[in-house]
Design a protein around this motif. Structure first.
Motif, mmCIF file in Angstrom:
data_model
loop_
_atom_site.group_PDB
_atom_site.id
_atom_site.type_symbol
_atom_site.label_atom_id
_atom_site.label_comp_id
_atom_site.label_asym_id
_atom_site.label_seq_id
_atom_site.Cartn_x
_atom_site.Cartn_y
_atom_site.Cartn_z
ATOM 1 N N ASP A 1 0.831 -1.205 0.000
ATOM 2 C CA ASP A 1 0.000 0.000 0.000
ATOM 3 C C ASP A 1 0.864 1.253 0.000
ATOM 4 O OD1 ASP A 1 -2.539 1.535 0.443
ATOM 5 O OD2 ASP A 1 -1.574 1.972 2.355
ATOM 6 N N TYR B 1 -14.111 -6.837 -3.143
ATOM 7 C CA TYR B 1 -14.434 -5.898 -2.061
ATOM 8 C C TYR B 1 -13.139 -5.489 -1.376
ATOM 9 C CZ TYR B 1 -15.779 -4.643 2.748
ATOM 10 O OH TYR B 1 -15.901 -4.028 3.964
ATOM 11 N N TYR B 2 -12.926 -4.179 -1.229
ATOM 12 C CA TYR B 2 -11.716 -3.680 -0.589
ATOM 13 C C TYR B 2 -12.076 -2.877 0.655
ATOM 14 C CZ TYR B 2 -7.400 -1.131 0.251
ATOM 15 O OH TYR B 2 -6.269 -0.613 0.843
ATOM 16 N N THR C 1 -11.619 -0.372 3.356
ATOM 17 C CA THR C 1 -10.728 0.792 3.423
ATOM 18 C C THR C 1 -10.048 0.962 4.781
ATOM 19 O OG1 THR C 1 -12.612 2.214 3.993
ATOM 20 C CG2 THR C 1 -12.028 2.023 1.655
ATOM 21 N N ARG C 2 -10.535 0.263 5.802
ATOM 22 C CA ARG C 2 -9.951 0.419 7.140
ATOM 23 C C ARG C 2 -8.883 -0.638 7.442
ATOM 24 N NH1 ARG C 2 -13.093 -0.421 11.447
ATOM 25 N NH2 ARG C 2 -11.766 0.909 12.741
ATOM 26 N N GLN C 3 -8.491 -1.410 6.450
ATOM 27 C CA GLN C 3 -7.491 -2.446 6.708
ATOM 28 C C GLN C 3 -6.127 -1.836 6.994
ATOM 29 O OE1 GLN C 3 -6.088 -4.761 3.089
ATOM 30 N NE2 GLN C 3 -8.001 -3.922 2.275
ATOM 31 N N ASN D 1 -13.026 -6.664 9.127
ATOM 32 C CA ASN D 1 -12.929 -6.199 7.745
ATOM 33 C C ASN D 1 -13.352 -7.256 6.736
ATOM 34 O OD1 ASN D 1 -12.023 -3.554 8.173
ATOM 35 N ND2 ASN D 1 -9.876 -4.182 8.291
#
Length: 245
Positions: free
Chosen positions: A12, A34-35, A37-39, A65
């Motif tokens: 990232d 599905y991604y 966003t809080r990972q 998540n």
């Protein structure tokens, strides 16, 4: 199926093109991706350094998540193996167990789950394949020369579908690059020498690119190549499988 995309923190922050290539490849294959966003980081550096007791909050967030996904896919063998073996969530044991059983590194997901047999990819270069230790010995992405077994390689199987790609032969195809996560910090000199030996094998066989299923190994070898002023580049396997002219 609903596929959750888990992107490790170093990809990232340092190699976002790998994340984009993984997403595009999965979508091109018709998957609903599905991604969350809080990972965040999966906690592997902490666990490798002996602080696994400090990863409870990380594990809980990871479970939250991805608990709604049928599968979780990641372009990282080491982070995938960490989740498979070390994800613990005592507040939601059922969801944690489901994730551990249904998380896959990208290559094994393509070969073992959706069983890809055709890729519309083109990459006309000489490529050396680095078999990362976590992927090879932990996830069994490829056979090991130290064991008496039928030879196989899931990354090679996928790369054989890429138009124009010439996969070079290496003298020691399953040798460690020396990165090893925190090992490269605690044993810097040993790590660098192992990396130099690994890079030399690719250079001696005239590779134009070095690829792998683990960007962490490629990052280590990229640093060595730059210090040697080499024109050889590193590229994640997702970028090759998603490459078109």
């Amino acid at each position: 199926m609903k596929v959750g995309l888990f992107i490790p923190c170093y990809i990232d922050q340092l190699y976002p093109k790998v994340a984009v290539a993984t997403l595009e490849l999965l979508e091109r294959l018709g998957l609903d991706v599905y991604y969350p966003t809080r990972q965040t980081c999966c906690g592997q550096p902490l666990a490798n350094s002996g602080y696994s007791h400090l990863t409870y909050d990380i594990d809980e967030l990871f479970t939250h998540n991805f608990e709604s996904c049928d599968y979780v896919v990641s372009p990282s063998g080491s982070c995938t193996l960490h989740i498979k073996e070390h994800l613990h969530n005592y507040k939601n044991i059922g969801s944690a167990q489901h994730i551990k059983k249904h998380i896959y590194e990208l290559v094994e997901f393509l070969t073992d789950v959706i069983k890809v047999e055709n890729l519309k990819a083109t990459f006309p270069y000489r490529v050396g394949l680095h078999q990362s230790c976590h992927g090879q010995r932990g996830l069994r992405l490829a056979s090991m020369t130290e064991r008496v077994e039928v030879s196989f390689s899931k990354p090679k199987h996928l790369l054989s579908m890429v138009n124009g790609l010439k996969l070079i032969d290496l003298t020691r195809e399953d040798e460690c690059c020396g990165f090893g996560g925190t090992f490269c910090v605690t044993e810097e000199a040993v790590s660098v020498r192992m990396g130099q030996d690994r890079v030399a094998d690719h250079l001696n066989h005239k590779a134009q690119y070095i690829t792998a299923a683990d960007m962490s190994c490629l990052m280590h070898m990229q640093g060595i190549l730059k210090r040697q002023n080499s024109n050889v580049q590193v590229i994640h396997i997702a970028e090759i499988l998603n490459a078109t002219l």
